[in-house]
Design a protein around this motif. Structure first.
Motif, PDB file in Angstrom:
ATOM      1  N   THR A 294       0.848  -1.207   0.000  1.00  0.00           N
ATOM      2  CA  THR A 294       0.000   0.000   0.000  1.00  0.00           C
ATOM      3  C   THR A 294       0.880   1.252   0.000  1.00  0.00           C
ATOM      4  O   THR A 294       0.646   2.193  -0.768  1.00  0.00           O
ATOM      5  N   ILE A 295       1.901   1.241   0.861  1.00  0.00           N
ATOM      6  CA  ILE A 295       2.808   2.402   0.899  1.00  0.00           C
ATOM      7  C   ILE A 295       3.452   2.593  -0.479  1.00  0.00           C
ATOM      8  O   ILE A 295       3.493   3.702  -1.014  1.00  0.00           O
ATOM      9  N   LYS A 296       3.896   1.472  -1.075  1.00  0.00           N
ATOM     10  CA  LYS A 296       4.576   1.550  -2.379  1.00  0.00           C
ATOM     11  C   LYS A 296       3.650   2.136  -3.441  1.00  0.00           C
ATOM     12  O   LYS A 296       4.039   2.997  -4.223  1.00  0.00           O
ATOM     13  N   LYS A 297       2.402   1.673  -3.437  1.00  0.00           N
ATOM     14  CA  LYS A 297       1.447   2.139  -4.444  1.00  0.00           C
ATOM     15  C   LYS A 297       1.204   3.654  -4.310  1.00  0.00           C
ATOM     16  O   LYS A 297       1.154   4.389  -5.295  1.00  0.00           O
ATOM     17  N   ILE A 298       1.062   4.103  -3.070  1.00  0.00           N
ATOM     18  CA  ILE A 298       0.796   5.538  -2.842  1.00  0.00           C
ATOM     19  C   ILE A 298       2.018   6.367  -3.262  1.00  0.00           C
ATOM     20  O   ILE A 298       1.889   7.377  -3.960  1.00  0.00           O
ATOM     21  N   VAL A 299       3.209   5.909  -2.850  1.00  0.00           N
ATOM     22  CA  VAL A 299       4.436   6.652  -3.195  1.00  0.00           C
ATOM     23  C   VAL A 299       4.653   6.643  -4.706  1.00  0.00           C
ATOM     24  O   VAL A 299       4.963   7.688  -5.309  1.00  0.00           O
ATOM     25  N   ASP A 300       4.448   5.470  -5.347  1.00  0.00           N
ATOM     26  CA  ASP A 300       4.663   5.378  -6.804  1.00  0.00           C
ATOM     27  C   ASP A 300       3.711   6.278  -7.578  1.00  0.00           C
ATOM     28  O   ASP A 300       3.977   6.667  -8.713  1.00  0.00           O
ATOM     29  N   THR A 301       2.572   6.601  -6.955  1.00  0.00           N
ATOM     30  CA  THR A 301       1.616   7.492  -7.617  1.00  0.00           C
ATOM     31  C   THR A 301       2.006   8.956  -7.429  1.00  0.00           C
ATOM     32  O   THR A 301       1.448   9.842  -8.079  1.00  0.00           O
ATOM     33  N   GLY A 302       2.948   9.218  -6.526  1.00  0.00           N
ATOM     34  CA  GLY A 302       3.430  10.597  -6.379  1.00  0.00           C
ATOM     35  C   GLY A 302       3.062  11.253  -5.071  1.00  0.00           C
ATOM     36  O   GLY A 302       3.169  12.475  -4.931  1.00  0.00           O
ATOM     37  N   ILE A 303       2.616  10.452  -4.103  1.00  0.00           N
ATOM     38  CA  ILE A 303       2.239  11.026  -2.802  1.00  0.00           C
ATOM     39  C   ILE A 303       3.252  10.563  -1.748  1.00  0.00           C
ATOM     40  O   ILE A 303       3.381   9.357  -1.501  1.00  0.00           O
ATOM     41  N   PRO A 304       3.967  11.501  -1.119  1.00  0.00           N
ATOM     42  CA  PRO A 304       4.912  11.094  -0.078  1.00  0.00           C
ATOM     43  C   PRO A 304       4.194  10.450   1.104  1.00  0.00           C
ATOM     44  O   PRO A 304       3.117  10.898   1.507  1.00  0.00           O
ATOM     45  N   VAL A 305       4.826   9.401   1.641  1.00  0.00           N
ATOM     46  CA  VAL A 305       4.247   8.689   2.792  1.00  0.00           C
ATOM     47  C   VAL A 305       5.184   8.777   3.998  1.00  0.00           C
ATOM     48  O   VAL A 305       6.372   8.476   3.902  1.00  0.00           O
ATOM     49  N   LEU A 306       4.603   9.192   5.114  1.00  0.00           N
ATOM     50  CA  LEU A 306       5.263   9.136   6.408  1.00  0.00           C
ATOM     51  C   LEU A 306       4.729   7.876   7.084  1.00  0.00           C
ATOM     52  O   LEU A 306       3.510   7.716   7.215  1.00  0.00           O
ATOM     53  N   ALA A 307       5.629   6.976   7.466  1.00  0.00           N
ATOM     54  CA  ALA A 307       5.181   5.723   8.100  1.00  0.00           C
ATOM     55  C   ALA A 307       5.164   5.895   9.622  1.00  0.00           C
ATOM     56  O   ALA A 307       5.587   6.936  10.141  1.00  0.00           O
ATOM     57  N   HIS A 308       4.665   4.906  10.322  1.00  0.00           N
ATOM     58  CA  HIS A 308       4.510   5.009  11.787  1.00  0.00           C
ATOM     59  C   HIS A 308       4.603   3.599  12.374  1.00  0.00           C
ATOM     60  O   HIS A 308       3.765   2.747  12.061  1.00  0.00           O
ATOM     61  N   LEU A 309       5.638   3.356  13.194  1.00  0.00           N
ATOM     62  CA  LEU A 309       5.859   2.033  13.796  1.00  0.00           C
ATOM     63  C   LEU A 309       5.979   2.147  15.317  1.00  0.00           C
ATOM     64  O   LEU A 309       6.164   3.236  15.854  1.00  0.00           O
ATOM     65  N   GLY A 310       5.910   0.998  15.973  1.00  0.00           N
ATOM     66  CA  GLY A 310       6.004   0.959  17.430  1.00  0.00           C
ATOM     67  C   GLY A 310       4.604   0.935  18.007  1.00  0.00           C
ATOM     68  O   GLY A 310       3.783   0.091  17.622  1.00  0.00           O
ATOM     69  N   LEU A 311       4.313   1.876  18.894  1.00  0.00           N
ATOM     70  CA  LEU A 311       2.940   1.989  19.394  1.00  0.00           C
ATOM     71  C   LEU A 311       2.114   2.678  18.307  1.00  0.00           C
ATOM     72  O   LEU A 311       2.311   3.862  18.020  1.00  0.00           O
ATOM     73  N   THR A 312       1.254   1.912  17.684  1.00  0.00           N
ATOM     74  CA  THR A 312       0.390   2.457  16.623  1.00  0.00           C
ATOM     75  C   THR A 312      -1.034   2.471  17.197  1.00  0.00           C
ATOM     76  O   THR A 312      -1.690   1.427  17.271  1.00  0.00           O
ATOM     77  N   PRO A 313      -1.509   3.658  17.630  1.00  0.00           N
ATOM     78  CA  PRO A 313      -2.735   3.707  18.436  1.00  0.00           C
ATOM     79  C   PRO A 313      -3.989   3.159  17.731  1.00  0.00           C
ATOM     80  O   PRO A 313      -4.939   2.768  18.409  1.00  0.00           O
ATOM     81  N   GLN A 314      -3.981   3.089  16.392  1.00  0.00           N
ATOM     82  CA  GLN A 314      -5.164   2.528  15.725  1.00  0.00           C
ATOM     83  C   GLN A 314      -5.320   1.027  16.038  1.00  0.00           C
ATOM     84  O   GLN A 314      -6.386   0.461  15.849  1.00  0.00           O
ATOM     85  N   SER A 315      -4.241   0.373  16.494  1.00  0.00           N
ATOM     86  CA  SER A 315      -4.294  -1.065  16.820  1.00  0.00           C
ATOM     87  C   SER A 315      -4.373  -1.304  18.319  1.00  0.00           C
ATOM     88  O   SER A 315      -4.005  -2.385  18.801  1.00  0.00           O
ATOM     89  N   ILE A 316      -4.823  -0.319  19.069  1.00  0.00           N
ATOM     90  CA  ILE A 316      -4.751  -0.375  20.522  1.00  0.00           C
ATOM     91  C   ILE A 316      -5.455  -1.604  21.113  1.00  0.00           C
ATOM     92  O   ILE A 316      -4.996  -2.182  22.099  1.00  0.00           O
ATOM     93  N   HIS A 317      -6.540  -2.024  20.477  1.00  0.00           N
ATOM     94  CA  HIS A 317      -7.259  -3.165  21.057  1.00  0.00           C
ATOM     95  C   HIS A 317      -6.545  -4.493  20.808  1.00  0.00           C
ATOM     96  O   HIS A 317      -6.790  -5.468  21.509  1.00  0.00           O
ATOM     97  N   VAL A 318      -5.645  -4.528  19.828  1.00  0.00           N
ATOM     98  CA  VAL A 318      -4.815  -5.723  19.625  1.00  0.00           C
ATOM     99  C   VAL A 318      -3.689  -5.733  20.667  1.00  0.00           C
ATOM    100  O   VAL A 318      -3.372  -6.765  21.255  1.00  0.00           O
ATOM    101  N   PHE A 319      -3.111  -4.550  20.946  1.00  0.00           N
ATOM    102  CA  PHE A 319      -2.025  -4.468  21.941  1.00  0.00           C
ATOM    103  C   PHE A 319      -2.575  -4.644  23.368  1.00  0.00           C
ATOM    104  O   PHE A 319      -1.887  -5.125  24.250  1.00  0.00           O
ATOM    105  N   GLY A 320      -3.790  -4.151  23.585  1.00  0.00           N
ATOM    106  CA  GLY A 320      -4.379  -4.222  24.930  1.00  0.00           C
ATOM    107  C   GLY A 320      -3.943  -3.103  25.851  1.00  0.00           C
ATOM    108  O   GLY A 320      -4.185  -3.169  27.056  1.00  0.00           O
TER     109      GLY A 320
END
Ligand code: KIV
Length: 266
Positions: A126-152
């Motif tokens: 997904t990141i590759k597709k967005i970047v290849d289309t010309g949109i810069p992507v800032l990624a986010h690793l570690g504590l990723t709050p959208q997955s909070i219910h998986v982390f608990g």
């Protein structure tokens, strides 16, 4: 020099030259203008909008329309800083095509220059597709709050799985992300990722060896005094100042001290 817009090549150069990247969040045009005047390099319209602006306990409910509304008013008058916007939960996870459509809309309608996506290896294509289309992507690793219910919970990430976080970072670098936010991971792991990958790392609760730092603006200004994690340094006590001002205003109105003759018309 401060009016010259920051670009992704500046971030590359800053990493190469060891110049720390400064980043903070904004959700409205008043604070965006102040950050721009202060010479901040990167403004993120974070989905922390949900916590600090909408009074929610997680970032999960925030919608793409709400993010776009705030992103557009942030980006409108910024002259210097590079403005990126968070893609909210479920706006990029279903498939790369949907993600690209949503990212494209966000960039076209808000004036932001990049999108931020939480996650690593599972969203590499997904990141590759967005970047290849010309949109810069800032990624986010570690504590990723959208997955909070998986982390608990909002605890430190990566203590027991150093190598997998390094592999995630390499994957997002390969996919073409221009930088990566590292949230709430041990400082030695953040330092290792920073020296392993060629793109800048921007830390929040990740120690001072990252290539840059980001904080949530209302937290560092003391607007949310109940929220006190150790990685937030308090640069002002705006909640206290505002409360004092509001109380004084109420007292002045009640005692008919405000408005004075000078504050009225003949
Ligand atoms: O949403 C946000 O504000 C963020 C920062 C914490 C990096 O993702």
């Amino acid at each position: 020099m401060k009016d010259k817009p920051v670009t992704v090549t500046d971030f590359k150069r800053m990493k190469r030259d060891g110049i720390p990247i400064t980043a903070l969040t904004a959700y409205d045009s008043i604070f965006a203008a102040l950050l721009d005047q202060a010479g901040i390099d990167l403004i993120l319209v974070g989905d922390s909008l949900a916590n600090v602006f909408q009074g929610r306990t997680t970032t999960i409910p925030v919608t793409i329309e709400e993010m776009m509304y705030h992103a557009e008013i942030v980006a409108r008058n910024v002259k210097h800083a590079f403005v990126a916007v968070d893609m909210p939960f479920m706006s990029f996870q279903i498939n790369p095509e949907d993600a690209l459509k949503n990212a494209g809309n966000m960039i076209k309608k808000t004036g932001c220059k990049a999108v931020k996506l939480e996650g690593g290896i599972p969203i590499k294509s997904t990141i590759k597709k967005i970047v290849d289309t010309g949109i810069p992507v800032l990624a986010h690793l570690g504590l990723t709050p959208q997955s909070i219910h998986v982390f608990g919970g909002y605890g430190v990430r990566g203590r027991d799985n150093h190598q997998s976080l390094i592999d995630e970072a390499k994957a997002i670098e390969e996919a073409g992300a221009f930088a990566v936010v590292l949230e709430k991971i041990p400082r030695n792991l953040a330092a290792e990722i920073t020296s392993t990958i060629s793109i800048p790392t921007i830390g929040i609760g990740a120690g001072n060896k990252c290539d840059g730092q980001i904080l949530v603006t209302p937290d560092m200004l003391g607007l949310n005094p109940e929220f006190n994690p150790k990685f937030v340094r308090r640069y002002a006590d705006l909640a206290e100042r505002a409360l004092e001002g509001f109380k004084l205003y109420c007292a002045n109105v009640r005692s008919r001290n405000f408005p004075s003759e000078d504050e009225s018309y003949e």
